[in-house]
Structures are given as structure tokens and as C-alpha cells.
Scaffold this motif. Structure first.
Motif, PDB file in Angstrom:
ATOM      1  N   TRP A  49       1.126  -1.420  -0.243  1.00  0.00           N
ATOM      2  CA  TRP A  49       0.158  -0.030   0.024  1.00  0.00           C
ATOM      3  C   TRP A  49       1.070   1.645   0.114  1.00  0.00           C
ATOM      4  O   TRP A  49       0.372   2.602  -0.618  1.00  0.00           O
ATOM      5  CB  TRP A  49      -0.801   0.434   1.440  1.00  0.00           C
ATOM      6  CG  TRP A  49       0.072  -0.003   2.614  1.00  0.00           C
ATOM      7  CD1 TRP A  49       0.175  -0.547   3.428  1.00  0.00           C
ATOM      8  CD2 TRP A  49      -0.254   1.129   3.327  1.00  0.00           C
ATOM      9  NE1 TRP A  49       1.042  -0.819   4.064  1.00  0.00           N
ATOM     10  CE2 TRP A  49       0.775   1.132   4.455  1.00  0.00           C
ATOM     11  CE3 TRP A  49       0.129   2.394   3.293  1.00  0.00           C
ATOM     12  CZ2 TRP A  49       0.687   1.419   5.469  1.00  0.00           C
ATOM     13  CZ3 TRP A  49      -0.073   3.652   3.508  1.00  0.00           C
ATOM     14  CH2 TRP A  49       1.257   3.485   5.191  1.00  0.00           C
ATOM     15  N   MET A  50       2.309   1.278   0.475  1.00  0.00           N
ATOM     16  CA  MET A  50       2.708   2.558   0.204  1.00  0.00           C
ATOM     17  C   MET A  50       3.735   2.291  -1.588  1.00  0.00           C
ATOM     18  O   MET A  50       3.786   3.926  -0.920  1.00  0.00           O
ATOM     19  CB  MET A  50       3.817   1.871   1.573  1.00  0.00           C
ATOM     20  CG  MET A  50       3.114   2.008   2.688  1.00  0.00           C
ATOM     21  SD  MET A  50       5.171   1.865   4.373  1.00  0.00           S
ATOM     22  CE  MET A  50       5.823   3.689   4.184  1.00  0.00           C
ATOM     23  N   ALA A  51       4.216   1.416  -1.372  1.00  0.00           N
ATOM     24  CA  ALA A  51       3.808   1.767  -2.311  1.00  0.00           C
ATOM     25  C   ALA A  51       2.874   2.036  -3.787  1.00  0.00           C
ATOM     26  O   ALA A  51       3.788   3.158  -4.830  1.00  0.00           O
ATOM     27  CB  ALA A  51       4.770  -0.051  -3.754  1.00  0.00           C
ATOM     28  N   SER A  52       2.198   1.661  -3.763  1.00  0.00           N
ATOM     29  CA  SER A  52       1.230   2.027  -4.147  1.00  0.00           C
ATOM     30  C   SER A  52       0.315   4.140  -3.653  1.00  0.00           C
ATOM     31  O   SER A  52       0.208   4.719  -4.846  1.00  0.00           O
ATOM     32  CB  SER A  52      -0.284   1.009  -4.337  1.00  0.00           C
ATOM     33  OG  SER A  52      -0.399   1.538  -2.841  1.00  0.00           O
ATOM     34  N   SER A  53       1.047   4.062  -3.095  1.00  0.00           N
ATOM     35  CA  SER A  53       0.148   5.620  -2.443  1.00  0.00           C
ATOM     36  C   SER A  53       1.589   5.851  -1.767  1.00  0.00           C
ATOM     37  O   SER A  53       1.060   6.693  -0.635  1.00  0.00           O
ATOM     38  CB  SER A  53      -1.123   5.419  -1.107  1.00  0.00           C
ATOM     39  OG  SER A  53      -1.952   4.846  -2.490  1.00  0.00           O
ATOM     40  N   PRO A  54       2.725   6.493  -2.136  1.00  0.00           N
ATOM     41  CA  PRO A  54       4.194   6.679  -1.642  1.00  0.00           C
ATOM     42  C   PRO A  54       3.750   7.765  -0.576  1.00  0.00           C
ATOM     43  O   PRO A  54       4.470   8.540  -0.346  1.00  0.00           O
ATOM     44  CB  PRO A  54       4.332   6.648  -2.479  1.00  0.00           C
ATOM     45  CG  PRO A  54       4.093   7.158  -4.137  1.00  0.00           C
ATOM     46  CD  PRO A  54       2.907   6.387  -3.887  1.00  0.00           C
ATOM     47  N   ILE A  55       2.863   9.244  -1.312  1.00  0.00           N
ATOM     48  CA  ILE A  55       2.118  10.532  -0.901  1.00  0.00           C
ATOM     49  C   ILE A  55       1.846  10.395   0.425  1.00  0.00           C
ATOM     50  O   ILE A  55       1.844  11.271   1.763  1.00  0.00           O
ATOM     51  CB  ILE A  55       1.599  11.265  -2.269  1.00  0.00           C
ATOM     52  CG1 ILE A  55       2.672  11.964  -3.149  1.00  0.00           C
ATOM     53  CG2 ILE A  55       1.455  12.436  -1.320  1.00  0.00           C
ATOM     54  CD1 ILE A  55       2.342  12.629  -4.430  1.00  0.00           C
ATOM     55  N   LEU A  56       0.580   9.518   0.141  1.00  0.00           N
ATOM     56  CA  LEU A  56       0.210   8.876   0.965  1.00  0.00           C
ATOM     57  C   LEU A  56       0.803   8.900   2.894  1.00  0.00           C
ATOM     58  O   LEU A  56       0.040   8.978   3.891  1.00  0.00           O
ATOM     59  CB  LEU A  56      -1.782   8.707   1.116  1.00  0.00           C
ATOM     60  CG  LEU A  56      -2.504   8.219   1.960  1.00  0.00           C
ATOM     61  CD1 LEU A  56      -3.004   8.841   2.521  1.00  0.00           C
ATOM     62  CD2 LEU A  56      -3.280   7.378   1.715  1.00  0.00           C
ATOM     63  N   LEU A 151      16.523  22.111   2.781  1.00  0.00           N
ATOM     64  CA  LEU A 151      17.288  21.522   1.345  1.00  0.00           C
ATOM     65  C   LEU A 151      16.932  19.817   0.742  1.00  0.00           C
ATOM     66  O   LEU A 151      16.663  20.216  -0.094  1.00  0.00           O
ATOM     67  CB  LEU A 151      18.360  21.837   0.478  1.00  0.00           C
ATOM     68  CG  LEU A 151      18.111  23.665   0.859  1.00  0.00           C
ATOM     69  CD1 LEU A 151      20.140  24.026   0.783  1.00  0.00           C
ATOM     70  CD2 LEU A 151      17.144  24.081   0.254  1.00  0.00           C
ATOM     71  N   LEU A 152      17.551  18.591   1.556  1.00  0.00           N
ATOM     72  CA  LEU A 152      17.227  17.566   1.799  1.00  0.00           C
ATOM     73  C   LEU A 152      15.655  17.588   1.328  1.00  0.00           C
ATOM     74  O   LEU A 152      15.207  16.654   1.141  1.00  0.00           O
ATOM     75  CB  LEU A 152      18.135  17.337   2.600  1.00  0.00           C
ATOM     76  CG  LEU A 152      18.022  15.927   2.890  1.00  0.00           C
ATOM     77  CD1 LEU A 152      18.925  15.308   1.136  1.00  0.00           C
ATOM     78  CD2 LEU A 152      18.440  14.969   4.407  1.00  0.00           C
ATOM     79  N   ILE A 153      14.940  17.931   2.378  1.00  0.00           N
ATOM     80  CA  ILE A 153      13.583  17.344   2.418  1.00  0.00           C
ATOM     81  C   ILE A 153      12.673  18.095   0.930  1.00  0.00           C
ATOM     82  O   ILE A 153      12.530  17.418   0.637  1.00  0.00           O
ATOM     83  CB  ILE A 153      12.566  18.266   4.073  1.00  0.00           C
ATOM     84  CG1 ILE A 153      13.293  17.626   4.801  1.00  0.00           C
ATOM     85  CG2 ILE A 153      11.033  17.968   3.439  1.00  0.00           C
ATOM     86  CD1 ILE A 153      12.911  18.335   6.328  1.00  0.00           C
ATOM     87  N   VAL A 154      13.059  19.403   0.583  1.00  0.00           N
ATOM     88  CA  VAL A 154      12.091  19.993  -0.239  1.00  0.00           C
ATOM     89  C   VAL A 154      12.776  19.001  -1.616  1.00  0.00           C
ATOM     90  O   VAL A 154      11.980  18.389  -2.231  1.00  0.00           O
ATOM     91  CB  VAL A 154      12.783  20.882  -0.678  1.00  0.00           C
ATOM     92  CG1 VAL A 154      12.425  21.148  -2.329  1.00  0.00           C
ATOM     93  CG2 VAL A 154      12.571  22.227   0.390  1.00  0.00           C
ATOM     94  N   ALA A 155      14.122  18.020  -1.762  1.00  0.00           N
ATOM     95  CA  ALA A 155      14.853  18.122  -2.398  1.00  0.00           C
ATOM     96  C   ALA A 155      13.878  16.506  -2.548  1.00  0.00           C
ATOM     97  O   ALA A 155      14.098  15.265  -3.870  1.00  0.00           O
ATOM     98  CB  ALA A 155      16.558  17.683  -2.800  1.00  0.00           C
ATOM     99  N   SER A 156      13.799  15.322  -1.944  1.00  0.00           N
ATOM    100  CA  SER A 156      13.383  14.687  -1.435  1.00  0.00           C
ATOM    101  C   SER A 156      11.623  14.135  -1.669  1.00  0.00           C
ATOM    102  O   SER A 156      11.611  13.693  -2.328  1.00  0.00           O
ATOM    103  CB  SER A 156      13.026  13.335   0.010  1.00  0.00           C
ATOM    104  OG  SER A 156      14.634  13.816   0.533  1.00  0.00           O
ATOM    105  N   LEU A 157      10.721  15.318  -0.736  1.00  0.00           N
ATOM    106  CA  LEU A 157       9.747  15.437  -2.107  1.00  0.00           C
ATOM    107  C   LEU A 157       9.132  15.875  -3.487  1.00  0.00           C
ATOM    108  O   LEU A 157       8.164  14.783  -3.642  1.00  0.00           O
ATOM    109  CB  LEU A 157       8.523  17.029  -0.860  1.00  0.00           C
ATOM    110  CG  LEU A 157       9.117  16.328   0.173  1.00  0.00           C
ATOM    111  CD1 LEU A 157       8.604  17.729   1.455  1.00  0.00           C
ATOM    112  CD2 LEU A 157       8.251  15.161   0.712  1.00  0.00           C
ATOM    113  N   ALA A 158      10.155  16.068  -4.054  1.00  0.00           N
ATOM    114  CA  ALA A 158      10.614  16.512  -5.306  1.00  0.00           C
ATOM    115  C   ALA A 158      10.632  14.934  -6.275  1.00  0.00           C
ATOM    116  O   ALA A 158       9.826  15.096  -7.069  1.00  0.00           O
ATOM    117  CB  ALA A 158      11.127  17.494  -5.582  1.00  0.00           C
TER     118      ALA A 158
END
Length: 228
Positions: A49-56, A151-158
Motif C-alpha cells: 500500500w505504501m508503494a501504491s500510495s507513496p505520498i499518502l 533543502l534535503l526534505i524539499v529535494a526528497s519530496l520533489a
């Protein structure tokens, strides 16, 4: 770890710094128990479920983490804070499940996990010793590390959207350097009296070690992983 505490220069440490550092190292060792138990539980779980909904899944994980961070901070001066801290480390251990499942599916996965764990321990002991024994004040690193973390968090989210392998590798490499710097900074801050609560000191160092291990393992998997 106690050796690092004992060799520190007693003339340069504020009163009580020895006790905080000793209690922090003892608590840090204790947190490894629920982490390992959580990791064993996590390796047996289904995380599709994490792979199918990584953002959630990321939002949920962050919500739980920051909720526990707030609760631990609010109870830092009582025994319930310790219970919450151990609960957090169990949860973080469970969250190691996905990366450990991927790693152990590699032909040399067990070796890579061992290398990541050993490398994390070596980096921590080396930098903790430097931070505890040096006369140098590393407080100047605080702003630099904070900006680097943002910056690391922003890059990871992007990269959750772009899924660029080279960027993932770069992020892991930067994270290893960044959290190594946080270990040096946080230990030095403890011995200089900047953190007098061992629960919060343990929380900071635990998060540093956890992220160092995860990103070091990701680097090793990318560079040395042997797939069938």
C-alpha cells in the motif's frame, strides 16, 4: 559509547554535562531494543500500500512521527516521556521494514545491511568522540545544518514525483554527510550544556543515527547491490 563520555575534558564541560551525556548514551542503547523488534515486525508486514500510495504513506508516517515528537517534548521531564520515546523507536523500527525487505531480496543483502549498520556505528563513535572531547565549539554549524535539512526534505519530496535514480543517489549521499554533521553538532551541544534533558538529547541522536543508517544502506544497495 561510555568511553567517549569518560575521556571528555572535565575542565571544559558545564556542571552536569557528564551526567546528561552518560544518561543519553544509556538511553540510546536502550532504544535499539524496540527498534530491532520493530524492524523484525516490519520485515514480516505487507507494505504494498505504501508503494501504491507513496505520498499518502509519507504524510501518514510524518504525522505519526511529529505527533510523537511533540508528545515526547511535552513529557520530557517525566517517565511517560521515556515510554513515548521507546514507542517512537518501535515505530521507526517498523518503518525500516520496506527498505530491509528490498535489501534482503538482493543476493548480498545481508552483507549490505551489516555494512550499513557497522558503518553507522563507526561514524557515530568517531564523531561522538570528536564532539565530546574537542575544545572546539561547533555551534556555528547549526544554521548550515538546518538549511541543509530543509533543502534535503524539499529535494526528497520533489523526487517522489520525478523518481530520478541519480537524484535519489545524490540525496542519499548528501543525507549521510548531513546527519553525520548533526551527530557532531548534537554531541558537542550536549557537552557544552546546550541540551540538559537526556530524553530530548537521545531523541536527537536517535533520529541522526536512524537517518544515517537508512541513507547509507540506500547508497550501498545502489552501488553494490547484486540482483538476480
Amino acid at each position: 559509547m561510555q568511553t567517549n563520555y569518560q575521556v571528555a575534558n572535565t575542565q571544559t564541560l558545564p556542571a552536569g554535562a557528564h551526567k546528561v551525556l552518560r544518561n543519553t548514551y544509556m538511553m540510546l542503547g536502550l532504544t535499539m531494543i524496540p527498534t530491532v523488534i520493530g524492524a523484525l515486525v516490519g520485515m514480516s508486514m505487507n507494505f504494498t500500500w505504501m508503494a501504491s500510495s507513496p505520498i499518502l504513506s509519507t504524510v501518514i508516517m510524518l504525522a505519526v512521527m511529529f505527533g510523537l515528537f511533540f508528545a515526547i517534548s511535552a513529557n520530557r521531564n517525566n517517565a511517560f516521556g521515556v515510554v513515548l520515546l521507546l514507542g517512537l523507536t518501535f515505530f521507526m523500527g517498523v518503518m525500516l521494514g520496506p527498505i530491509l525487505q528490498v535489501a534482503l531480496n538482493l543476493r548480498n543483502g545481508g552483507q549490505l545491511v551489516g555494512l550499513a549498520a557497522g558503518g553507522t556505528g563507526l561514524i557515530f563513535m568517531t564523531l561522538a568522540t570528536i564532539g565530546a572531547t574537542t575544545k572546539k565549539d561547533f555551534s556555528f554549524m547549526g544554521n548550515f545544518l538546518l538549511v541543509g535539512l530543509i533543502l534535503l526534505i524539499v529535494a526528497s519530496l520533489a523526487n517522489m514525483f520525478f523518481q530520478i535514480p541519480a537524484l535519489s543517489l545524490a540525496i542519499s549521499g548528501v543525507a549521510v554527510l548531513l546527519f553525520s554533521g548533526f551527530i557532531l553538532f548534537d554531541v558537542n551541544r550536549i557537552v557544552r550544556g546546550g541540551e540538559t534533558n537526556y530524553v530530548m538529547a537521545t531523541l536527537s541522536l536517535y533520529i541522526n543515527i536512524y537517518n544515517l543508517f537508512v541513507n547509507l544502506l540506500q547508497l550501498l544497495m545502489s552501488l553494490m547491490g547484486e540482483r538476480d
